[in-house]
Structures are given as C-alpha cells and as structure tokens.
Scaffold this motif. Structure first.
Motif, PDB file in Angstrom:
ATOM      1  N   LEU A  93      31.716  32.376  11.897  1.00  0.00           N
ATOM      2  CA  LEU A  93      31.942  31.821  13.230  1.00  0.00           C
ATOM      3  C   LEU A  93      31.126  32.638  14.219  1.00  0.00           C
ATOM      4  O   LEU A  93      31.142  33.870  14.167  1.00  0.00           O
ATOM      5  N   SER A  98      29.273  25.489  19.345  1.00  0.00           N
ATOM      6  CA  SER A  98      30.375  24.541  19.484  1.00  0.00           C
ATOM      7  C   SER A  98      31.156  24.382  18.186  1.00  0.00           C
ATOM      8  O   SER A  98      30.680  24.737  17.103  1.00  0.00           O
ATOM      9  N   GLN A  99      32.363  23.829  18.323  1.00  0.00           N
ATOM     10  CA  GLN A  99      33.151  23.505  17.140  1.00  0.00           C
ATOM     11  C   GLN A  99      32.396  22.561  16.216  1.00  0.00           C
ATOM     12  O   GLN A  99      32.416  22.730  14.996  1.00  0.00           O
ATOM     13  N   GLN A 102      30.011  24.280  13.912  1.00  0.00           N
ATOM     14  CA  GLN A 102      30.520  25.284  12.971  1.00  0.00           C
ATOM     15  C   GLN A 102      31.667  24.803  12.088  1.00  0.00           C
ATOM     16  O   GLN A 102      31.986  25.467  11.093  1.00  0.00           O
ATOM     17  N   ALA A 103      32.266  23.691  12.436  1.00  0.00           N
ATOM     18  CA  ALA A 103      33.514  23.293  11.783  1.00  0.00           C
ATOM     19  C   ALA A 103      33.370  23.113  10.280  1.00  0.00           C
ATOM     20  O   ALA A 103      34.199  23.621   9.511  1.00  0.00           O
ATOM     21  N   ARG A 168      39.400  17.979  11.449  1.00  0.00           N
ATOM     22  CA  ARG A 168      37.944  18.015  11.314  1.00  0.00           C
ATOM     23  C   ARG A 168      37.324  16.729  11.871  1.00  0.00           C
ATOM     24  O   ARG A 168      36.331  16.760  12.593  1.00  0.00           O
ATOM     25  N   ILE A 171      37.342  16.769  15.589  1.00  0.00           N
ATOM     26  CA  ILE A 171      36.276  17.619  16.127  1.00  0.00           C
ATOM     27  C   ILE A 171      34.974  16.830  16.199  1.00  0.00           C
ATOM     28  O   ILE A 171      34.266  16.840  17.213  1.00  0.00           O
ATOM     29  N   GLU A 183      41.217  25.068  21.366  1.00  0.00           N
ATOM     30  CA  GLU A 183      39.773  25.193  21.533  1.00  0.00           C
ATOM     31  C   GLU A 183      39.166  26.124  20.490  1.00  0.00           C
ATOM     32  O   GLU A 183      38.063  25.888  19.995  1.00  0.00           O
ATOM     33  N   TRP A 184      39.886  27.223  20.188  1.00  0.00           N
ATOM     34  CA  TRP A 184      39.341  28.182  19.227  1.00  0.00           C
ATOM     35  C   TRP A 184      39.661  27.713  17.815  1.00  0.00           C
ATOM     36  O   TRP A 184      40.818  27.590  17.423  1.00  0.00           O
ATOM     37  N   ILE A 185      38.651  27.480  17.020  1.00  0.00           N
ATOM     38  CA  ILE A 185      38.801  26.899  15.690  1.00  0.00           C
ATOM     39  C   ILE A 185      39.625  27.782  14.757  1.00  0.00           C
ATOM     40  O   ILE A 185      40.256  27.298  13.815  1.00  0.00           O
ATOM     41  N   SER A 189      42.984  26.801  11.885  1.00  0.00           N
ATOM     42  CA  SER A 189      42.583  27.181  10.539  1.00  0.00           C
ATOM     43  C   SER A 189      43.559  28.182   9.936  1.00  0.00           C
ATOM     44  O   SER A 189      43.970  28.039   8.775  1.00  0.00           O
ATOM     45  N   HIS A 281      41.820  30.281  24.697  1.00  0.00           N
ATOM     46  CA  HIS A 281      40.737  30.898  23.943  1.00  0.00           C
ATOM     47  C   HIS A 281      40.332  32.239  24.536  1.00  0.00           C
ATOM     48  O   HIS A 281      40.184  33.229  23.830  1.00  0.00           O
TER      49      HIS A 281
END
Length: 286
Positions: A93, A98-99, A102-103, A168, A171, A183-185, A189, A281
């Motif tokens: 990460l 952005s999400q 990286q998701a 997912r 997103i 907001e923070w992945i 998770s 976040h």
C-alpha cells in the motif's frame, strides 16, 4: 516428534523475524519453511536464517504466492500434516495512490491469501497445532460503520469472502464511499481477516479445544518495517520486527488459553471483537 512450521511473506520484515524466531525455538530436527513470492529473495532470506548462530531448526525457502489459492492448496496438500502456520503475507500500500489503483493487488494478498491459508492448511493442522493470522487492532468490528458490521459478524467464511468481493466491486465502480466503506483500505481488510479467522474457528472450536489446537488472529502492534514507514510520521513507539515477532511466538508456544481461541490477540490479551469506532483516515495515520 519432528515439527513443521510455515511462515508466509517471510523474506523480509516481520515475516522474516517470525521465521528466524521459529528457527531458534524449535529443535534441530524440526523444519521451518520460509515462503515468499520471489525465489531469489526467499533463498537469500533462508540462507540468512540458516547462517544465524542462534538457529537450531532446519530452514528451507519455498516459493509461495498466497494470492494464488490453487497454489496454496497444492502446497499444503503436498506438505501434509503441519504443526505451525503463520499467515503473514501482506500486499503493498502506498500513500497518494487511490483505492482503485491498489485494491486488487492488496486484497488478493491480504484477504485472498488469508482465506487460502485458512482453507488449505486448516485440514492439515496437527492436533495441538497453531494456525495464526497476523492482523491488526484495526481488525475489530467497531471500526466499521454500523450498517456494514453484519457482513462480517458471526458469518461463515464464504460470506466473508463475498463481503470482500462486494467491497472490491464497489471500489471499482465508484460506490464504496456511498455504501459506507472506510476511506482507508486497511480497515475493512483487517476486519475481514479477523472475521475469516473467527469463521473458521467457529467451525473447529470444540475439536480444537479438546486437543489443544489454536486458531487465532494476532496484532503485533506498530512494527518498524519498509511497508509501514511511508504511513507513519512518529516511530518512537514502534517495535523492531524481532521484538514484535517475540510477542507473536510467545502466543504460539504458550499452552492454549481457551479465551484466546478464535480471537484477535495483542500482546497476550484478547482485543474484544466489538471494540473500536469508525475513524477518519487522517487520524489513523497521524
């Protein structure tokens, strides 16, 4: 009796320290399998552990990509009975990305990998064994908005996987914020990781408690690693990977405390599943 241990994501950071710690605590005839995705890094890490004067057990490097569920299943089936499994692999990460960017990679490793390890190694865990997922204190239900909590609370692993898949998709289609996803992945998770552990533990509890087997999640606290450095400005209270690994391994080698079974454990104490609160976040990274 010879024991076999597996550590995922073990070529650096906390995973390396866990493999190293296992190799110093196990006996000469025991085997530690240090795994990771990159063959060169895995081989180099295994050589470093083997060369450590404190190492007692045998150490071998094995290539394993936990995001490939079929490969994890084949690895576990080929290995057979196992005593200790530490699921530590984590996806990258980076701040400022952005999400959406990286998701997929992150969730494939952090959540898909956790699910694959639980499903694949669980059936091979010996009586009295340890199956531990490295998670975070962010992995408690209270860190999610209330409307999302039923997706992860008291549900089977299939439902946890579906919740992650739905998140997912949200997103990628731009609806995650509207649906309340943080907001923070890392927050959903980690909640999903702990929920997955709880789901598997609920199915195995009676049998495992009878024979001294532990299935649990563990929070190592803030660890000073290459992965965590970009996210935090104050490392004055961070632990070295070696110190963090000691707390995890103390749980692994301790006699089973039924209170820790299926729970998130931080420095030997259970972190209540319902604890935490939705947090912005900015507050999480400062």
């Amino acid at each position: 009796m010879t024991r076999t241990a597996v550590v995922t994501g073990a070529n650096q950071g906390l995973g390396f320290a866990l493999a190293q710690g296992l190799a110093t605590r196990l006996a000469a005839e025991d085997l530690v399998l240090l795994t990771g995705r990159d063959a060169g890094r895995v081989a180099a890490a295994a050589e470093r552990v083997a060369a450590d004067p404190a190492t007692r057990g045998r150490v071998e490097g094995r290539v394993l990509d936990v995001s490939d569920a079929a490969a994890v299943r084949q690895f576990a089936d080929d290995l057979g009975p196992v005593d200790i499994v530490l699921s530590n692999a984590i996806g990258p990460l980076e701040p400022g990305r952005s999400q959406v960017e990286q998701a997929d990679v992150f969730l494939d490793v952090a959540n898909g990998g956790t699910h694959a390890v639980l499903r694949s190694f669980g059936p091979h865990l010996k009586p009295g064994g340890r199956l531990v997922v490295v998670a975070s204190s962010l992995g408690t239900l209270g860190h999610l908005p209330e409307a999302l909590r039923p997706r992860f609370d008291g549900v089977p692993l299939d439902d946890v996987e579906q919740a992650v898949a739905d998140w997912r998709s949200a997103i990628h289609d731009g609806t995650a914020a509207d649906r309340g996803w943080p907001e923070w992945i890392n927050v959903p998770s980690k909640v999903a990781q702990v929920a997955a552990v709880r789901a598997v533990a609920a199915e195995r509890r009676d049998r495992d408690l009878a024979d001294g087997t532990l299935v649990a999640a563990v929070c190592p606290g803030l660890v000073d690693t290459r992965a965590s450095r970009p996210w935090f400005t104050d490392f004055s209270h961070a632990q070295s990977p070696e110190r963090a690994a000691k707390a995890v391994l103390d749980l692994v080698f301790a006699d089973l405390d039924p209170a820790t079974y299926g729970e998130l454990v931080r420095f030997g104490r259970v972190v209540p599943w319902s604890s935490g609160s939705p947090t912005r976040h900015e507050a999480l990274i400062n």
